[in-house]
Design an enzyme around this catalytic site. Structure first.
Site, PDB file in Angstrom:
ATOM      1  N   GLU A  72      36.609  -2.178  -6.543  1.00 37.96           N
ATOM      2  CA  GLU A  72      36.210  -0.950  -6.662  1.00 37.96           C
ATOM      3  C   GLU A  72      36.976   0.076  -5.964  1.00 37.96           C
ATOM      4  O   GLU A  72      36.787   0.283  -4.921  1.00 37.96           O
ATOM      5  CB  GLU A  72      34.652  -0.963  -6.098  1.00 37.96           C
ATOM      6  CG  GLU A  72      33.679  -1.922  -7.085  1.00 37.96           C
ATOM      7  CD  GLU A  72      32.215  -1.995  -6.416  1.00 37.96           C
ATOM      8  OE1 GLU A  72      31.591  -2.838  -7.051  1.00 37.96           O
ATOM      9  OE2 GLU A  72      31.986  -1.317  -5.387  1.00 37.96           O
ATOM     10  N   HIS A 180      31.369   2.454  -2.815  1.00 40.57           N
ATOM     11  CA  HIS A 180      31.352   1.547  -4.109  1.00 40.57           C
ATOM     12  C   HIS A 180      31.787   2.478  -5.396  1.00 40.57           C
ATOM     13  O   HIS A 180      31.351   3.624  -5.181  1.00 40.57           O
ATOM     14  CB  HIS A 180      30.292   0.830  -4.150  1.00 40.57           C
ATOM     15  CG  HIS A 180      29.878  -0.249  -3.196  1.00 40.57           C
ATOM     16  ND1 HIS A 180      29.967  -1.469  -3.405  1.00 40.57           N
ATOM     17  CD2 HIS A 180      29.515   0.117  -1.789  1.00 40.57           C
ATOM     18  CE1 HIS A 180      29.784  -2.303  -2.248  1.00 40.57           C
ATOM     19  NE2 HIS A 180      29.432  -1.329  -1.305  1.00 40.57           N
ATOM     20  N   GLU A 244      27.529   4.886  -4.688  1.00 40.88           N
ATOM     21  CA  GLU A 244      28.053   4.431  -5.795  1.00 40.88           C
ATOM     22  C   GLU A 244      28.718   5.716  -6.457  1.00 40.88           C
ATOM     23  O   GLU A 244      27.871   6.653  -6.610  1.00 40.88           O
ATOM     24  CB  GLU A 244      26.865   4.079  -6.684  1.00 40.88           C
ATOM     25  CG  GLU A 244      26.377   2.744  -6.206  1.00 40.88           C
ATOM     26  CD  GLU A 244      27.090   1.588  -6.510  1.00 40.88           C
ATOM     27  OE1 GLU A 244      28.257   1.705  -6.915  1.00 40.88           O
ATOM     28  OE2 GLU A 244      26.625   0.574  -6.118  1.00 40.88           O
TER      29      GLU A 244
HETATM   30 ZN    ZN Z   1      30.284  -2.500  -5.187  1.00 40.12          ZN
END
Ligand code: ZN
Length: 365
Positions: A72, A180, A244
């Site tokens: 990531e 992430h 995220e």
């Molecule tokens: Zn992740």
């Protein structure tokens, strides 16, 4: 315990590229420290672990973590750029900051993990004996102890976070932002997992802070977890999130214009710049809670939708979502949306979450 290089970067960091340095020493690096011309104390505690203490600092102790999943890369690149700016004295810090690059070995391999998903082994779930955590290459130690690199690394990261927060008196503001990108696209490109707070109110200041850079979708968890963000919130009373920020792509292939707002927010946070946020209004957010988790029980487990389905996709009640040996998982409620589907997890692990909208009225502060 400062080194003999009070006004210059150590030779190993001559190019100020701490990410390249980390990837060159993925298992271990002995602790070293030095001071920049602007007075910022820099301490390398291990591979991928660098702590900055400016001459004068505010009331915030900020942990910026990236690469807990090695592939990531966008958040890793964002943090690497911030570290470079700090080391080259283009960015003057106003707060203490600990940068963590979680899984350097997996980064080198271009993989999410080598053996174990690190975000399942915090809060002691790694079961590492503290006596094992001596200063030695993680890979060697892990092999000797019969555990994975990742579990040992989780245990080490917990120690570094504890050291960072506990070096200061109680009562300061703690943050742990674990950055992430997701395996798949998302109906809401950026979203955050807000770990379970055991009934404490959700922070309006934190919600509006993240909304200011486009993160206005939150998954509010209702149970303890073994994630890094839950660890930070639960063990250290930090404002902690799993953020995220977009879709995972290899190093060098990220479109950084899509991350510019987040990168700017992080820079402002650590350099003490003004951040303008709106007053909290629930209508500015997409808020979800977990309705149920679907675990993979057998090797027969399969997902019943397109492989490239986006996070937060909703289905009509009755739709078959997944099959396992002798079981069919069907949408039960209107508004149910899926998140984090992954049929490739280990047996017994979570293969997807079903979420539904939630109101936080009266439960924020
Ligand atoms: Zn992740």
């Amino acid at each position: 315990m400062l080194s003999a290089l009070p006004t210059a970067l150590p030779q190993v960091l001559a190019d100020a590229d701490f990410l390249a340095f980390t990837l060159k020493h993925p298992d271990f690096y002995p602790a070293t420290s030095f001071v920049l011309n602007n007075g910022t104390k820099c301490e390398i505690w291990d591979t991928g672990v660098i702590c900055f203490t400016p001459d004068s600092y505010g009331n915030n102790d900020i942990v910026l973590s990236s690469g807990v999943h090695g592939n990531e890369t966008a958040p890793i690149e964002i943090c690497a750029a911030l570290v470079k700016d700090i080391l080259q004295e283009r960015l003057q810090l106003a707060e203490r900051v600990l940068f963590l690059f979680g899984n350097p070995a997996a980064m080198n391999a271009g993989l999410r993990e080598i053996k174990d998903n690190m975000n399942r082994f915090f809060s002691g779930a790694h079961q590492i004996d503290p006596a094992l955590l001596a200063k030695a290459p993680v890979a060697q130690q892990a092999e000797a102890a019969g555990v994975s690199f990742e579990k040992l690394r989780c245990a080490r990261l917990e120690q570094y976070v504890s050291r960072f927060y506990q070096a200061m008196p109680q009562g300061r503001n703690r943050a742990l932002y674990d950055l992430h990108t997701a395996i798949r696209g998302s109906k809401f490109e950026k979203f955050a997992v807000y770990p379970y707070l055991h009934g404490k109110p959700w922070s309006e200041q934190q919600l509006t802070l993240w909304a200011s850079c486009g993160v206005n979708t939150f998954l509010l968890m209702q149970t303890p977890a073994t994630t890094f963000s839950y660890y930070g919130a639960n063990e250290h009373n930090a404002h902690a999130f799993t953020l995220e920020l977009g879709k995972a792509r290899p190093f060098g292939q990220n479109d950084h214009s899509r991350f510019a707002d987040v990168a700017l927010l992080l820079k402002k946070l650590i350099s003490g710049d003004m951040i303008s946020t709106k007053a909290f209004a629930e209508t500015d957010f997409h808020l979800f809670e977990v309705y149920r988790a679907i675990n993979k029980q057998t090797e027969a487990f399969e997902l019943c939708f397109a492989a490239d389905i986006e996070n937060f996709t909703q289905f009509a009640p009755g739709t078959v979502l997944a099959r396992d040996e002798g079981v069919e998982y069907v949408v039960e409620q209107p508004g149910e949306a899926l998140i984090f589907p992954n049929a490739k997890v280990a047996i017994g692990q979570r293969a997807m979450l079903m979420v539904k909208p939630i109101s936080v009225a009266g439960r924020t502060a």
